[in-house]
Motif scaffolding. Structure first.
Motif, PDB file in Angstrom:
ATOM      1  N   VAL A 169       0.828  -1.201   0.000  1.00 39.43           N
ATOM      2  CA  VAL A 169       0.000   0.000   0.000  1.00 39.43           C
ATOM      3  C   VAL A 169       0.864   1.254   0.000  1.00 39.43           C
ATOM      4  O   VAL A 169       0.575   2.239  -0.695  1.00 39.43           O
ATOM      5  CB  VAL A 169      -0.938   0.000   1.229  1.00 39.43           C
ATOM      6  CG1 VAL A 169      -1.557   1.379   1.436  1.00 39.43           C
ATOM      7  CG2 VAL A 169      -2.037  -1.034   1.061  1.00 39.43           C
ATOM      8  N   LEU A 170       1.967   1.218   0.746  1.00 38.65           N
ATOM      9  CA  LEU A 170       2.827   2.390   0.900  1.00 38.65           C
ATOM     10  C   LEU A 170       3.979   2.429  -0.097  1.00 38.65           C
ATOM     11  O   LEU A 170       4.846   3.295  -0.009  1.00 38.65           O
ATOM     12  CB  LEU A 170       3.393   2.423   2.327  1.00 38.65           C
ATOM     13  CG  LEU A 170       2.347   2.649   3.416  1.00 38.65           C
ATOM     14  CD1 LEU A 170       2.917   2.320   4.780  1.00 38.65           C
ATOM     15  CD2 LEU A 170       1.841   4.084   3.388  1.00 38.65           C
ATOM     16  N   GLN A 171       3.995   1.478  -1.028  1.00 40.67           N
ATOM     17  CA  GLN A 171       5.038   1.406  -2.059  1.00 40.67           C
ATOM     18  C   GLN A 171       6.437   1.347  -1.428  1.00 40.67           C
ATOM     19  O   GLN A 171       7.360   2.046  -1.829  1.00 40.67           O
ATOM     20  CB  GLN A 171       4.933   2.602  -3.015  1.00 40.67           C
ATOM     21  CG  GLN A 171       3.603   2.680  -3.732  1.00 40.67           C
ATOM     22  CD  GLN A 171       3.464   3.897  -4.618  1.00 40.67           C
ATOM     23  OE1 GLN A 171       4.370   4.720  -4.724  1.00 40.67           O
ATOM     24  NE2 GLN A 171       2.317   4.028  -5.270  1.00 40.67           N
ATOM     25  N   LEU A 172       6.548   0.485  -0.424  1.00 39.06           N
ATOM     26  CA  LEU A 172       7.816   0.302   0.277  1.00 39.06           C
ATOM     27  C   LEU A 172       8.378  -1.105   0.111  1.00 39.06           C
ATOM     28  O   LEU A 172       9.405  -1.430   0.703  1.00 39.06           O
ATOM     29  CB  LEU A 172       7.625   0.573   1.789  1.00 39.06           C
ATOM     30  CG  LEU A 172       7.397   2.020   2.223  1.00 39.06           C
ATOM     31  CD1 LEU A 172       7.000   2.063   3.692  1.00 39.06           C
ATOM     32  CD2 LEU A 172       8.653   2.850   1.986  1.00 39.06           C
ATOM     33  N   ARG A 185      15.954  -2.627   3.920  1.00 36.89           N
ATOM     34  CA  ARG A 185      16.842  -1.520   4.282  1.00 36.89           C
ATOM     35  C   ARG A 185      16.650  -1.122   5.745  1.00 36.89           C
ATOM     36  O   ARG A 185      15.582  -1.329   6.329  1.00 36.89           O
ATOM     37  CB  ARG A 185      16.584  -0.304   3.386  1.00 36.89           C
ATOM     38  CG  ARG A 185      17.015  -0.515   1.950  1.00 36.89           C
ATOM     39  CD  ARG A 185      17.029   0.796   1.202  1.00 36.89           C
ATOM     40  NE  ARG A 185      17.323   0.631  -0.205  1.00 36.89           N
ATOM     41  CZ  ARG A 185      17.437   1.632  -1.067  1.00 36.89           C
ATOM     42  NH1 ARG A 185      17.255   2.883  -0.659  1.00 36.89           N
ATOM     43  NH2 ARG A 185      17.711   1.396  -2.340  1.00 36.89           N
ATOM     44  N   LYS A 186      17.681  -0.507   6.305  1.00 42.66           N
ATOM     45  CA  LYS A 186      17.615   0.037   7.650  1.00 42.66           C
ATOM     46  C   LYS A 186      17.189   1.513   7.565  1.00 42.66           C
ATOM     47  O   LYS A 186      17.351   2.160   6.525  1.00 42.66           O
ATOM     48  CB  LYS A 186      18.982  -0.055   8.336  1.00 42.66           C
ATOM     49  CG  LYS A 186      19.537  -1.476   8.443  1.00 42.66           C
ATOM     50  CD  LYS A 186      18.771  -2.272   9.479  1.00 42.66           C
ATOM     51  CE  LYS A 186      19.312  -3.693   9.603  1.00 42.66           C
ATOM     52  NZ  LYS A 186      20.698  -3.733  10.114  1.00 42.66           N
ATOM     53  N   PRO A 187      16.640   2.069   8.646  1.00 46.43           N
ATOM     54  CA  PRO A 187      16.188   3.469   8.614  1.00 46.43           C
ATOM     55  C   PRO A 187      17.252   4.458   8.158  1.00 46.43           C
ATOM     56  O   PRO A 187      16.939   5.457   7.505  1.00 46.43           O
ATOM     57  CB  PRO A 187      15.781   3.724  10.068  1.00 46.43           C
ATOM     58  CG  PRO A 187      15.346   2.391  10.567  1.00 46.43           C
ATOM     59  CD  PRO A 187      16.270   1.399   9.907  1.00 46.43           C
ATOM     60  N   SER A 188      18.521   4.208   8.482  1.00 43.68           N
ATOM     61  CA  SER A 188      19.595   5.125   8.083  1.00 43.68           C
ATOM     62  C   SER A 188      19.773   5.188   6.575  1.00 43.68           C
ATOM     63  O   SER A 188      20.394   6.123   6.058  1.00 43.68           O
ATOM     64  CB  SER A 188      20.914   4.706   8.741  1.00 43.68           C
ATOM     65  OG  SER A 188      21.281   3.402   8.316  1.00 43.68           O
ATOM     66  N   GLN A 197      10.465   8.448   3.233  1.00 39.55           N
ATOM     67  CA  GLN A 197      10.386   6.990   3.340  1.00 39.55           C
ATOM     68  C   GLN A 197      10.268   6.558   4.794  1.00 39.55           C
ATOM     69  O   GLN A 197       9.494   5.650   5.121  1.00 39.55           O
ATOM     70  CB  GLN A 197      11.616   6.357   2.686  1.00 39.55           C
ATOM     71  CG  GLN A 197      11.620   6.490   1.172  1.00 39.55           C
ATOM     72  CD  GLN A 197      12.967   6.158   0.542  1.00 39.55           C
ATOM     73  OE1 GLN A 197      13.998   6.147   1.223  1.00 39.55           O
ATOM     74  NE2 GLN A 197      12.970   5.897  -0.759  1.00 39.55           N
ATOM     75  N   ARG A 198      10.997   7.231   5.678  1.00 36.17           N
ATOM     76  CA  ARG A 198      10.893   6.902   7.105  1.00 36.17           C
ATOM     77  C   ARG A 198       9.484   7.188   7.630  1.00 36.17           C
ATOM     78  O   ARG A 198       8.944   6.420   8.430  1.00 36.17           O
ATOM     79  CB  ARG A 198      11.910   7.716   7.912  1.00 36.17           C
ATOM     80  CG  ARG A 198      13.353   7.330   7.644  1.00 36.17           C
ATOM     81  CD  ARG A 198      14.295   8.214   8.447  1.00 36.17           C
ATOM     82  NE  ARG A 198      15.664   8.094   7.958  1.00 36.17           N
ATOM     83  CZ  ARG A 198      16.688   8.783   8.442  1.00 36.17           C
ATOM     84  NH1 ARG A 198      16.501   9.651   9.422  1.00 36.17           N
ATOM     85  NH2 ARG A 198      17.903   8.620   7.948  1.00 36.17           N
ATOM     86  N   ILE A 250       3.962   5.200   9.224  1.00 33.48           N
ATOM     87  CA  ILE A 250       2.546   5.025   8.884  1.00 33.48           C
ATOM     88  C   ILE A 250       2.233   3.542   8.715  1.00 33.48           C
ATOM     89  O   ILE A 250       1.188   3.052   9.156  1.00 33.48           O
ATOM     90  CB  ILE A 250       2.192   5.817   7.617  1.00 33.48           C
ATOM     91  CG1 ILE A 250       2.315   7.325   7.886  1.00 33.48           C
ATOM     92  CG2 ILE A 250       0.775   5.478   7.142  1.00 33.48           C
ATOM     93  CD1 ILE A 250       2.187   8.179   6.641  1.00 33.48           C
ATOM     94  N   GLY A 251       3.166   2.797   8.089  1.00 34.25           N
ATOM     95  CA  GLY A 251       2.971   1.361   7.908  1.00 34.25           C
ATOM     96  C   GLY A 251       2.837   0.628   9.220  1.00 34.25           C
ATOM     97  O   GLY A 251       2.042  -0.317   9.350  1.00 34.25           O
ATOM     98  N   ARG A 252       3.595   1.071  10.220  1.00 33.19           N
ATOM     99  CA  ARG A 252       3.517   0.453  11.542  1.00 33.19           C
ATOM    100  C   ARG A 252       2.123   0.615  12.139  1.00 33.19           C
ATOM    101  O   ARG A 252       1.640  -0.248  12.878  1.00 33.19           O
ATOM    102  CB  ARG A 252       4.574   1.096  12.439  1.00 33.19           C
ATOM    103  CG  ARG A 252       4.802   0.413  13.767  1.00 33.19           C
ATOM    104  CD  ARG A 252       6.027   0.973  14.438  1.00 33.19           C
ATOM    105  NE  ARG A 252       5.997   2.434  14.461  1.00 33.19           N
ATOM    106  CZ  ARG A 252       7.056   3.194  14.693  1.00 33.19           C
ATOM    107  NH1 ARG A 252       8.237   2.641  14.904  1.00 33.19           N
ATOM    108  NH2 ARG A 252       6.951   4.507  14.702  1.00 33.19           N
ATOM    109  N   ALA A 253       1.462   1.738  11.805  1.00 30.74           N
ATOM    110  CA  ALA A 253       0.085   1.946  12.276  1.00 30.74           C
ATOM    111  C   ALA A 253      -0.903   1.139  11.443  1.00 30.74           C
ATOM    112  O   ALA A 253      -1.869   0.579  11.982  1.00 30.74           O
ATOM    113  CB  ALA A 253      -0.268   3.430  12.215  1.00 30.74           C
ATOM    114  N   ILE A 254      -0.676   1.041  10.138  1.00 33.23           N
ATOM    115  CA  ILE A 254      -1.607   0.351   9.240  1.00 33.23           C
ATOM    116  C   ILE A 254      -1.760  -1.122   9.610  1.00 33.23           C
ATOM    117  O   ILE A 254      -2.856  -1.678   9.595  1.00 33.23           O
ATOM    118  CB  ILE A 254      -1.147   0.491   7.775  1.00 33.23           C
ATOM    119  CG1 ILE A 254      -1.391   1.912   7.274  1.00 33.23           C
ATOM    120  CG2 ILE A 254      -1.867  -0.511   6.874  1.00 33.23           C
ATOM    121  CD1 ILE A 254      -0.867   2.152   5.879  1.00 33.23           C
TER     122      ILE A 254
END
Length: 375
Positions: free
Chosen positions: A121-124, A130-133, A139-140, A145-149
């Motif tokens: 959904v989030l095109q990720l 990948r790591k957040p860095s 993208q972060r 948002i994905g963590r909430a979805i």
């Protein structure tokens, strides 16, 4: 399923200080509601009360008709996205998105399916390892948002999620959040200080001041028909100009107003639908937006002043004019953005009398635009 959220006389105090002062609001299922207001108005506190992160002092909070005042955040089925991404740096994108499900001891197969759906959904999906860095700011934020979805919340709560992004990313993420809402159709409560976000995303905007709701309505309704001076001045960039105005006569259902300390051209106002103060000489405030003004020679203009500054934004140019009797400078959107003008120039300003707003001494709107008539 998207929830219906009702706030009934919600109040919140910290010690002796009351922050939220009796808020009544109903948010319909799948509605996107944005809370706006200046810093310290209580918008983030109100969001935290809905989330269950703060205890309600008094009043009732209902989800689909059930009172949830004493329910823990997890039981309320809300998903919250904060200004801070709060991602775990040692985890991949997929691990960050699914970590809450892991803590909730969801089955591995279900967990993986929910994570995959959210990443799609989030095109990720192409960034899942990948790591957040290794991610951009936008993208972060999508990972957050994905963590909430993945929790499949009934209500999404956003607390200024784009404030850490640069201008270009804010525009991009604003569009993505709008598309996401149209696809998922969740109920959304979104806090921002950015009125552009509010105007572009909201089904309805709630304007707060000092813990009180000043007006609730669709974006264009608040822009075209503000209920009071606070809303009129808060919604719109550059903001509405406010000028001192005085009743100079009241005859035959037509009232004349003198602006610019009595030196300007009187403006006739029809009061067929709403009464204005009858007393001759009553002081009012006249409001006018930049697009409803124009510059012209001082001999023909309604009011006169001096150009303080020019703001050239490409397609639009705004002149800020210092006018006697104005609360602040009067912003005028130039019809010709290439017109040669300089700060310090003496200039006249006129406006469309049918497009003005009028406010009484308490700052309440006393003449909506549909009763204003050109002189």
């Amino acid at each position: 399923m998207p929830a219906r959220v009702e706030l009934r006389d919600i109040r919140k105090s910290f010690g002796e200080t009351e922050i939220i002062k009796g808020v009544d609001l109903t948010i319909e299922p799948s509605e996107f509601v944005v809370l706006v207001g200046p810093s310290g108005c209580g918008k983030s506190t109100l969001l935290r009360l809905v989330a269950g992160l703060e205890e309600i002092t008094s009043g009732d909070l209902l989800f689909d008709g059930d009172t949830v005042n004493d329910d823990a955040p997890a039981k309320r089925r809300v998903g919250m996205v904060f200004q801070s991404y709060a991602l775990y740096p040692h985890m991949t994108v997929a691990e960050n998105v699914g970590f809450g499900l892991k803590l909730a001891k969801k089955d591995k197969a279900e967990r993986e399916q929910r994570v995959n759906d959210a990443l799609e959904v989030l095109q990720l999906d192409h960034l899942r390892d990948r790591k957040p860095s290794q991610l951009s700011g936008g993208q972060r934020q999508r990972v957050a948002i994905g963590r909430a979805i993945v929790r499949k919340p009934n209500v999404f709560l956003f607390d200024e999620p784009l404030s850490n992004l640069d201008t270009e990313l804010r525009v991009q993420m604003r569009m993505e959040i709008g598309r996401l809402h149209r696809r998922l159709k969740n109920t959304v409560v979104y806090v921002t200080h950015d009125q552009v976000e509010a105007m572009t995303l909201a089904d309805r905007i709630v304007v707060l001041e000092a813990g009180k709701v000043r007006q609730v309505g669709a974006p264009l309704e608040l822009y075209e028909r503000p209920a009071n001076r606070f809303v009129a001045g808060f919604i719109g960039t550059p903001k509405m100009a406010f000028l001192d105005a005085k009743l100079v006569s009241s005859e035959g259902g037509v009232t004349k107003l003198a602006v610019d300390g009595g030196r300007g051209v009187p403006v006739e106002v029809s009061v067929a639908q709403r009464e204005l103060p009858a007393a001759d000489g009553a002081n009012l405030t006249l409001g006018v937006r930049p697009e409803d003004c124009w510059l012209e020679d001082t001999g023909q203009a309604m009011i006169h002043g001096e150009i303080l500054e020019l703001e050239r934004l490409g397609a639009d140019t705004f002149a800020f004019v210092d006018v006697p009797g104005a609360e602040d400078s009067v912003a005028v959107r130039l019809k010709d953005p290439n017109r040669k003008l300089s700060p310090g120039d003496s200039i006249g300003v006129s406006f469309d009398p049918s497009r003005i707003h009028l406010f009484d001494a308490e700052g309440e709107t006393i003449a909506p635009r549909d009763v204003l008539a050109p002189a």
